[in-house]
Design a protein around this motif. Structure first.
Motif, PDB file in Angstrom:
ATOM      1  N   SER A  49       0.834  -1.206   0.000  1.00 47.69           N
ATOM      2  CA  SER A  49       0.000   0.000   0.000  1.00 47.69           C
ATOM      3  C   SER A  49       0.862   1.246   0.000  1.00 47.69           C
ATOM      4  O   SER A  49       2.037   1.217   0.382  1.00 47.69           O
ATOM      5  CB  SER A  49      -0.921   0.009   1.226  1.00 47.69           C
ATOM      6  N   ILE A  50       0.262   2.346  -0.427  1.00 47.72           N
ATOM      7  CA  ILE A  50       0.938   3.641  -0.476  1.00 47.72           C
ATOM      8  C   ILE A  50       0.803   4.345   0.877  1.00 47.72           C
ATOM      9  O   ILE A  50      -0.246   4.292   1.522  1.00 47.72           O
ATOM     10  CB  ILE A  50       0.335   4.529  -1.581  1.00 47.72           C
ATOM     11  N   GLU A  51       1.885   5.009   1.289  1.00 51.25           N
ATOM     12  CA  GLU A  51       1.825   5.874   2.471  1.00 51.25           C
ATOM     13  C   GLU A  51       1.167   7.185   2.047  1.00 51.25           C
ATOM     14  O   GLU A  51       1.758   7.963   1.292  1.00 51.25           O
ATOM     15  CB  GLU A  51       3.230   6.143   3.004  1.00 51.25           C
ATOM     16  N   PRO A  52      -0.053   7.484   2.492  1.00 50.23           N
ATOM     17  CA  PRO A  52      -0.785   8.665   1.991  1.00 50.23           C
ATOM     18  C   PRO A  52      -0.042   9.981   2.165  1.00 50.23           C
ATOM     19  O   PRO A  52      -0.051  10.822   1.261  1.00 50.23           O
ATOM     20  CB  PRO A  52      -2.083   8.634   2.811  1.00 50.23           C
ATOM     21  N   ASP A  53       0.611  10.189   3.326  1.00 50.33           N
ATOM     22  CA  ASP A  53       1.229  11.492   3.543  1.00 50.33           C
ATOM     23  C   ASP A  53       2.491  11.704   2.701  1.00 50.33           C
ATOM     24  O   ASP A  53       2.972  12.825   2.573  1.00 50.33           O
ATOM     25  CB  ASP A  53       1.533  11.717   5.018  1.00 50.33           C
ATOM     26  N   THR A  54       3.057  10.614   2.116  1.00 48.36           N
ATOM     27  CA  THR A  54       4.206  10.811   1.244  1.00 48.36           C
ATOM     28  C   THR A  54       3.795  11.446  -0.083  1.00 48.36           C
ATOM     29  O   THR A  54       4.628  12.040  -0.764  1.00 48.36           O
ATOM     30  CB  THR A  54       4.931   9.475   0.967  1.00 48.36           C
ATOM     31  N   ILE A  55       2.528  11.315  -0.451  1.00 43.40           N
ATOM     32  CA  ILE A  55       2.029  11.993  -1.656  1.00 43.40           C
ATOM     33  C   ILE A  55       2.102  13.502  -1.444  1.00 43.40           C
ATOM     34  O   ILE A  55       2.531  14.263  -2.323  1.00 43.40           O
ATOM     35  CB  ILE A  55       0.591  11.550  -1.974  1.00 43.40           C
ATOM     36  N   PHE A  79       7.709  18.893  -2.244  1.00 45.31           N
ATOM     37  CA  PHE A  79       9.164  18.980  -2.345  1.00 45.31           C
ATOM     38  C   PHE A  79       9.728  18.351  -3.614  1.00 45.31           C
ATOM     39  O   PHE A  79      10.911  18.507  -3.908  1.00 45.31           O
ATOM     40  CB  PHE A  79       9.822  18.320  -1.123  1.00 45.31           C
ATOM     41  N   GLY A  80       8.902  17.619  -4.339  1.00 40.52           N
ATOM     42  CA  GLY A  80       9.383  16.976  -5.545  1.00 40.52           C
ATOM     43  C   GLY A  80      10.050  15.638  -5.295  1.00 40.52           C
ATOM     44  O   GLY A  80      10.533  14.991  -6.231  1.00 40.52           O
ATOM     45  N   TYR A  81      10.114  15.200  -4.059  1.00 41.62           N
ATOM     46  CA  TYR A  81      10.684  13.899  -3.718  1.00 41.62           C
ATOM     47  C   TYR A  81      10.230  13.521  -2.316  1.00 41.62           C
ATOM     48  O   TYR A  81       9.662  14.344  -1.593  1.00 41.62           O
ATOM     49  CB  TYR A  81      12.215  13.926  -3.776  1.00 41.62           C
ATOM     50  N   VAL A  82      10.460  12.263  -1.941  1.00 36.68           N
ATOM     51  CA  VAL A  82      10.129  11.786  -0.604  1.00 36.68           C
ATOM     52  C   VAL A  82      11.436  11.636   0.166  1.00 36.68           C
ATOM     53  O   VAL A  82      12.274  10.805  -0.179  1.00 36.68           O
ATOM     54  CB  VAL A  82       9.391  10.434  -0.649  1.00 36.68           C
ATOM     55  N   PRO A  83      11.676  12.445   1.199  1.00 41.25           N
ATOM     56  CA  PRO A  83      12.953  12.393   1.930  1.00 41.25           C
ATOM     57  C   PRO A  83      13.166  11.050   2.616  1.00 41.25           C
ATOM     58  O   PRO A  83      12.237  10.438   3.137  1.00 41.25           O
ATOM     59  CB  PRO A  83      12.812  13.524   2.966  1.00 41.25           C
ATOM     60  N   ALA A  84      14.417  10.595   2.603  1.00 41.05           N
ATOM     61  CA  ALA A  84      14.789   9.393   3.347  1.00 41.05           C
ATOM     62  C   ALA A  84      14.600   9.666   4.849  1.00 41.05           C
ATOM     63  O   ALA A  84      14.703  10.811   5.288  1.00 41.05           O
ATOM     64  CB  ALA A  84      16.251   9.042   3.060  1.00 41.05           C
ATOM     65  N   PRO A  85      14.277   8.630   5.615  1.00 44.19           N
ATOM     66  CA  PRO A  85      14.286   7.198   5.285  1.00 44.19           C
ATOM     67  C   PRO A  85      12.951   6.663   4.759  1.00 44.19           C
ATOM     68  O   PRO A  85      12.791   5.449   4.664  1.00 44.19           O
ATOM     69  CB  PRO A  85      14.611   6.556   6.634  1.00 44.19           C
ATOM     70  N   ARG A  86      12.032   7.522   4.412  1.00 45.99           N
ATOM     71  CA  ARG A  86      10.725   7.056   3.970  1.00 45.99           C
ATOM     72  C   ARG A  86      10.730   6.789   2.469  1.00 45.99           C
ATOM     73  O   ARG A  86      11.643   7.187   1.746  1.00 45.99           O
ATOM     74  CB  ARG A  86       9.654   8.072   4.335  1.00 45.99           C
ATOM     75  N   SER A  87       9.676   6.127   2.012  1.00 43.09           N
ATOM     76  CA  SER A  87       9.442   5.904   0.593  1.00 43.09           C
ATOM     77  C   SER A  87       7.938   5.962   0.375  1.00 43.09           C
ATOM     78  O   SER A  87       7.168   5.951   1.345  1.00 43.09           O
ATOM     79  CB  SER A  87       9.989   4.535   0.159  1.00 43.09           C
ATOM     80  N   PRO A  88       7.483   6.009  -0.870  1.00 44.30           N
ATOM     81  CA  PRO A  88       6.031   6.064  -1.102  1.00 44.30           C
ATOM     82  C   PRO A  88       5.283   4.819  -0.625  1.00 44.30           C
ATOM     83  O   PRO A  88       4.080   4.870  -0.415  1.00 44.30           O
ATOM     84  CB  PRO A  88       5.930   6.210  -2.627  1.00 44.30           C
ATOM     85  N   PHE A  89       5.987   3.695  -0.447  1.00 45.78           N
ATOM     86  CA  PHE A  89       5.329   2.450  -0.057  1.00 45.78           C
ATOM     87  C   PHE A  89       5.477   2.189   1.437  1.00 45.78           C
ATOM     88  O   PHE A  89       6.579   2.323   1.995  1.00 45.78           O
ATOM     89  CB  PHE A  89       5.901   1.260  -0.830  1.00 45.78           C
ATOM     90  N   ALA A  90       4.389   1.799   2.069  1.00 45.77           N
ATOM     91  CA  ALA A  90       4.428   1.405   3.475  1.00 45.77           C
ATOM     92  C   ALA A  90       5.279   0.147   3.598  1.00 45.77           C
ATOM     93  O   ALA A  90       5.093  -0.815   2.857  1.00 45.77           O
ATOM     94  CB  ALA A  90       3.016   1.146   3.987  1.00 45.77           C
ATOM     95  N   GLY A  91       6.233   0.168   4.516  1.00 47.22           N
ATOM     96  CA  GLY A  91       7.091  -0.996   4.719  1.00 47.22           C
ATOM     97  C   GLY A  91       8.379  -0.975   3.934  1.00 47.22           C
ATOM     98  O   GLY A  91       9.236  -1.843   4.120  1.00 47.22           O
ATOM     99  N   VAL A  92       8.537  -0.001   3.039  1.00 49.05           N
ATOM    100  CA  VAL A  92       9.785   0.141   2.289  1.00 49.05           C
ATOM    101  C   VAL A  92      10.469   1.434   2.736  1.00 49.05           C
ATOM    102  O   VAL A  92       9.831   2.488   2.815  1.00 49.05           O
ATOM    103  CB  VAL A  92       9.540   0.185   0.767  1.00 49.05           C
TER     104      VAL A  92
END
Length: 244
Positions: free
Chosen positions: A88-94, A100-113
């Protein structure tokens, strides 16, 4: 590199050199690396996986921790596939991406990744992962002479460009040229590396307010670069949305 070849053998390349340095110095060797990198090394003696990315995260490593082990890869889609169809997608990463044009580490658009943060290495042993920061920016206050600072900045920038081009065929590499100070400086330093004409690539827009091609053309002409330009249309931009 010459020092390593004396240890590992002249025929050893790429990861072989990293493995030789790791065997000699342990994980502290990563502090000696320069440029963009992302790698994973398996320590058969300690049964430990060591993975790392460069200081500013130019290269990426994604990972997911599973009961049966840890999956990691440089491509997000590869690691996300290990989650199965229930991923599933992490909603707040959208929201983060759109702002910001990207998702800052350590997160990713996918939950669990997760993404390994810049300047970090990871150790995986017995199914357990531990992250360690091996580098961070240091903002130390110094009183420097402006002329000495200018000379040092030029010298270090020229050295960085020279290292990046080491071992490359001049005909197979080039530089992105926006026409600004940074990219123009890099193209100028590339032009000084040898006798081959440097290649410069620029993109422009039909809207004059956003178009900076005129500046890029001036820089390319000044440094004698082979200049390749392209006007990006709205249709082209919309056509890339699906791939993004």
């Amino acid at each position: 590199e010459d020092e390593l070849r004396g240890i590992a053998g002249a025929e050893v390349e790429g990861l072989g050199l990293l493995a030789a340095l790791f065997a000699r110095e342990g994980t502290s060797f990563v502090r000696r690396l320069r440029g963009a990198f992302a790698f994973g090394l398996w320590d058969d003696h300690e049964h430990t996986l060591v993975a790392a990315v460069d200081q500013v995260g130019m290269r990426r490593l994604f990972y997911a921790v599973h009961p049966e082990g840890v999956a990691f890869a440089s491509r997000l889609s590869v690691v996300a596939a290990t989650l199965g169809p229930e991923r599933s997608i992490e909603p707040d990463t959208i929201y983060t991406y759109l702002n910001f044009g990207y998702v800052p580490a350590p997160r990713s658009p996918f939950a669990g990744v997760h993404r390994l943060p810049p300047g970090h290495l990871a150790r995986v042993q017995n199914g357990q992962m531990r992250l360690e920061a091996y580098w961070d920016l240091q903002y130390t206050e110094q009183r420097l002479d402006p002329r000495a600072t200018a000379v040092r900045t030029y010298t270090e920038t020229a050295t960085a460009v020279s290292r990046a081009l080491r071992g490359c065929d001049p005909k197979s590499v080039g530089g992105f040229l926006s026409g600004g100070t940074d990219s123009s400086t890099v193209i100028g330093l590339m032009a000084r590396q040898g006798d081959e004409q440097v290649q410069a690539f620029s993109m422009g827009f039909s809207e004059e307010h956003y178009n900076e091609l005129d500046h890029a053309v001036l820089s390319a002409r000044h440094f004698g670069a082979a200049h390749y330009t392209h006007i990006v249309t709205p249709e082209e931009a919309f056509g890339l949305v699906g791939r993004l």
